[in-house]
Scaffold this motif. Sequence first.
Motif, PDB file in Angstrom:
ATOM      1  N   UNK A  99       0.937  -1.171   0.003  1.00 31.94           N
ATOM      2  CA  UNK A  99       0.075   0.138   0.026  1.00 31.94           C
ATOM      3  C   UNK A  99       0.979   1.437   0.045  1.00 31.94           C
ATOM      4  N   UNK A 100       2.179   1.211   0.301  1.00 28.85           N
ATOM      5  CA  UNK A 100       2.895   2.334   0.659  1.00 28.85           C
ATOM      6  C   UNK A 100       3.059   3.167  -0.600  1.00 28.85           C
ATOM      7  N   UNK A 101       3.079   2.362  -1.986  1.00 29.76           N
ATOM      8  CA  UNK A 101       3.180   2.906  -3.161  1.00 29.76           C
ATOM      9  C   UNK A 101       1.872   3.814  -3.633  1.00 29.76           C
ATOM     10  N   UNK A 102       0.954   3.842  -2.826  1.00 30.79           N
ATOM     11  CA  UNK A 102      -0.408   4.634  -3.324  1.00 30.79           C
ATOM     12  C   UNK A 102      -0.200   6.001  -2.680  1.00 30.79           C
ATOM     13  N   UNK A 103      -1.177   6.858  -3.213  1.00 30.64           N
ATOM     14  CA  UNK A 103      -1.081   8.435  -3.025  1.00 30.64           C
ATOM     15  C   UNK A 103      -1.242   8.617  -1.622  1.00 30.64           C
ATOM     16  N   UNK A 104      -1.898   8.126  -0.644  1.00 34.08           N
ATOM     17  CA  UNK A 104      -1.957   8.227   0.808  1.00 34.08           C
ATOM     18  C   UNK A 104      -1.254   7.016   1.674  1.00 34.08           C
ATOM     19  N   UNK A 105      -0.687   5.986   0.755  1.00 33.69           N
ATOM     20  CA  UNK A 105       0.047   4.822   1.622  1.00 33.69           C
ATOM     21  C   UNK A 105      -0.947   3.820   2.012  1.00 33.69           C
ATOM     22  N   UNK A 106      -2.268   3.877   1.736  1.00 29.93           N
ATOM     23  CA  UNK A 106      -3.250   3.027   2.297  1.00 29.93           C
ATOM     24  C   UNK A 106      -4.088   2.683   1.192  1.00 29.93           C
TER      25      UNK A 106
ATOM     26  N   UNK B 174       9.762   0.307  -0.783  1.00 26.43           N
ATOM     27  CA  UNK B 174       8.124  -0.196  -0.995  1.00 26.43           C
ATOM     28  C   UNK B 174       7.313   0.935  -1.864  1.00 26.43           C
ATOM     29  N   UNK B 175       8.177   1.868  -2.451  1.00 25.79           N
ATOM     30  CA  UNK B 175       7.542   2.894  -3.316  1.00 25.79           C
ATOM     31  C   UNK B 175       6.721   3.912  -2.768  1.00 25.79           C
ATOM     32  N   UNK B 180       3.911   9.903   1.771  1.00 20.10           N
ATOM     33  CA  UNK B 180       3.543   8.808   2.142  1.00 20.10           C
ATOM     34  C   UNK B 180       4.489   8.530   3.443  1.00 20.10           C
ATOM     35  N   UNK B 184       2.832   8.211   6.955  1.00 15.69           N
ATOM     36  CA  UNK B 184       2.463   7.097   7.454  1.00 15.69           C
ATOM     37  C   UNK B 184       3.811   6.235   8.092  1.00 15.69           C
TER      38      UNK B 184
END
Lengths: 255, 270
Positions: A99-106, B174-175, B180, B184
Motif C-alpha cells: 500500500x505504500x506506493x499509493x497516494x495516501x499509503x493506504x 516499498x515505493x 507517504x 505513514x
Amino acid sequence: MSFVTVENLFQSYGRRPIIERVNVTVAEGEFISIVGASGCGKSTFLRLLLAQETPTRGEIRINGAAPAREPGLDRGIVFQRYSVFPHLTVRENILAGESFRRGWGRFWGAERRDALARADETLARIGLDHVADQYPATLSGGMQQRLAIGQALVARPKVLLLDEPFGALDPGTRVQMHDFLTELRTQTQMTVFMVTHDLGEAFKLGDRVLVFDKVRWDPQDPNLHGATITYDFDACTGGIPFQTLKEDIHVYHTA
Amino acid sequence: MRIINIRLGRPAVVTLALLPFIAALIVYAVASDIRLTANPADRLLPAPGTVLTTAGQLLSEPDRRSGDILFWQDTWASLQRLLLGVGISATIGLIFGLLIGLIPVARALLAQFVAVVSMIPPLALLPILFIVFGLGELSKVVLIVIGTLPFLIRDLSQRVLEVPQELVVKAQTLGASTWVIAIRVVLPQMMPRLIQAVRLSLGPAWLFLIAAEAIAADAGLGYRIFLVRRYLAMDVILTYVIWITLLAFVMDWGLRTLSRKAFPWAEAGL
C-alpha cells in the motif's frame, strides 16, 4: 543474460576511496553472497546497489534500465535492524509492502479487504499468522527478520538486498532462517545480494561468493586505497573449483 | 548492602512519596501557628483551616455584583487560553518539526532561523504583543504560542532526525513518496514524542499565561492572584496556587496516560 551490470564502479567519501574499479555481472535469479573484512566497502557496495548513494564514477544497471538515483520499488532491502515499522502491527507491516506506493499509503474498501486477505496468506506462508495483530517489538529477532523479508518480497522487487540480515540472531535461529530463505527463493526465483560476515553462511546460501578486499595497501596510510572484488567464487563447488572432476571416462567413480 | 541496591515494597514507596507533602504541610501549619499566636490579625500565613474555609467560599459563593462564581469563571478563562495556545503551538510545531527533520531543503532554510528565534525571551515581546494584538484574548494566546513553539519545533525536528534512516530507506523501497513517508512512517512515530514534548512545555505555557494575565486581563487565575495580592489575601492566593498546581498535574498525568494507551508500540519498542 546479465540482469545486474556493475561497470567500473568507484565510490569515495571526501578524499577517502572506499571501493574502486568494481566490475561484475549477475544473471537473473542468482544468489550473490558478499564477504570481506570490516570497512572493506561491502555495505557501501550494497548501498550503491540500493541507490541510497550515488557512485563517484561508474554505474549500476538493473535489467538494462537507466541507473537509479534513489531507492525505489525495483530494489528491496532487509537491514540487520530497524527493517520493520515499529508503529504498525505485523499484518499492517505486510500490508505496507503493497500500500505504500499509493497516494495516501493506504488501501480503502474492497481493495483493502483483498489486500488484507493476501497479507494473511503471506503471513501464513512465512509462519507469522499467529502474531498478526502484535507489534514487531514483541517478536523475537528471528521473527522480526522473517517479517522484514516477507514485507520486502510483497513489494515484488527485481533485486532483493540483504545487509547482514542474520547478524544479530543466535546460531539456531540463523539455521532456521537459512531454510526459510532458501525455501522462499525456490518459490520466487529472486535475484539476491547478501552481505554477511559468516563465510559458512555465504557459501551455504550463495550461488556465487564475492570477496571484497584491498589489493593495494599503503603501510603509512591504510586509507589511501579502496577495496574491490578480489575473488568471485562459484559457491556450488564450495569455492574450490580445482577439485571438480572435468574428466569422466578414465577416472575411478566412487558412487 | 549498597544504598543503590535497596529496593522497597509498594507500601513503603507510597509512604515515602507522601512524606514530603506531609512535612511541607506540617512546616506551614507550625509557622502559621507561631505567627498567629504572636498576632491574631496576621495575614501573611493564614491557618490551614482559614484557607479551607476561603476555598469553600470561592468554589461555591457567587460574586455579589455579577452573580457568577468567579473561581470557575477564572478557571475556564485561563484553561481556554492555555489549551488554545498549547494546541496551536503543538500543531504548528508538529508540521514544522516534520518539514525540518525530514526535508533537507526545509532544514537548510529554517533550522538556523528557528534556532535564533528560540533565543528571544518571549516575555520581552509581551509589550509588543499587547500593542499589536490589543489587550484581549489574542495577545495572551500568542504569547503562549511564541513561548512554547520554538522548543516544540526544535525538539520534534530532532526526534524526526532520530527516526532510523533504515526505516525511511525501507519505505522508499516499498515505493512510498515523500508524502507517504511523512504521514505513514514519520508522523505516527512522532505522536508519542509530541505528547512528551507538550508535557514538557506545559510548565512554560502556564508561566506565560499567568504573566500575561497578571499584566492585562479581566478574568483568569493569574489575574485573580495578582488582583487580591493588593489586599494581602493570602488565603485566596494559596487556594488559587494549589488549584493551578492540581490542574497542571492532572494535565500532565492525562497526557502520559493517553500516550501509554494510544501508542502501545512505543512503550514496548522505544
